[in-house]
Design an enzyme around this catalytic site. Structure first.
Site, PDB file in Angstrom:
ATOM      1  CG  HIS A 220      11.466   4.760  37.196  1.00 60.79           C
ATOM      2  ND1 HIS A 220      10.153   4.322  37.345  1.00 60.79           N
ATOM      3  CD2 HIS A 220      12.108   4.431  38.334  1.00 60.79           C
ATOM      4  CE1 HIS A 220      10.030   3.759  38.533  1.00 60.79           C
ATOM      5  NE2 HIS A 220      11.192   3.808  39.154  1.00 60.79           N
TER       6      HIS A 220
ATOM      7  CG  HIS B  15      15.939   2.622  39.693  1.00 55.38           C
ATOM      8  ND1 HIS B  15      16.156   3.979  39.740  1.00 55.38           N
ATOM      9  CD2 HIS B  15      14.761   2.396  40.311  1.00 55.38           C
ATOM     10  CE1 HIS B  15      15.155   4.544  40.389  1.00 55.38           C
ATOM     11  NE2 HIS B  15      14.287   3.603  40.751  1.00 55.38           N
TER      12      HIS B  15
END
Length: 152
Positions: A59, A74
């Protein structure tokens, strides 16, 4: 460190970092930058860099550019909780990447269906090392559009 322009690693709609629904990012605690609400589930390297952090969950990635900027990308908010579901890493920690190289792909619909926003902060984590970190884009951004300028 030297002045550098960071290009967009993602296609989508630019969002002011202060409008991101996560206090760690919106407060600037992680550093200055922008966020992009992605319209495509792919992230590319925004500069020639080394992958310094590659979360096992896929992620988020930390990159150190050849000129010294430390960038965090992110995907989404709290998406670490998905434990990698919906993410496919294409590079690993320690990889040397070229601007435009594929870093990760992700399933926007699966992430949203799981209840997580996909807005993606792109942060200069070593902001304190620069005099300014300035957003250069607004509205719709495409891969390779000038996104951030860091000045020493």
């Amino acid at each position: 460190l030297s002045d550098e322009t960071i290009v967009s690693p993602i296609v989508g709609q630019m969002v002011d970092l202060k409008d991101v629904n996560d206090p760690v990012f919106s407060s600037g605690a992680m550093g200055q930058g922008v966020a992009v609400k992605p319209s495509e589930g792919v992230v590319y390297a925004p500069a020639d860099a080394e992958v310094t952090i590659a979360f096992a969950t896929g992620h988020a990635y930390g990159l150190k550019t050849a000129k010294g900027a430390e960038i965090l990308i992110h995907v989404g908010m709290d998406t670490v909780a998905l434990e990698g579901e919906g993410f496919m890493a294409h590079v690993t920690q320690g990889s040397k990447v070229k601007a435009g190289q594929l870093l990760l792909s992700f399933d926007i619909d699966a992430i949203k269906k799981a209840g997580y926003p996909v807005t993606t902060p792109i942060i200069v984590t070593n902001t304190a090392d620069y005099k300014t970190v300035e957003a250069l884009a607004g509205g719709d951004v495409k891969l390779g559009d000038d996104l951030l300028k860091v000045s020493k």
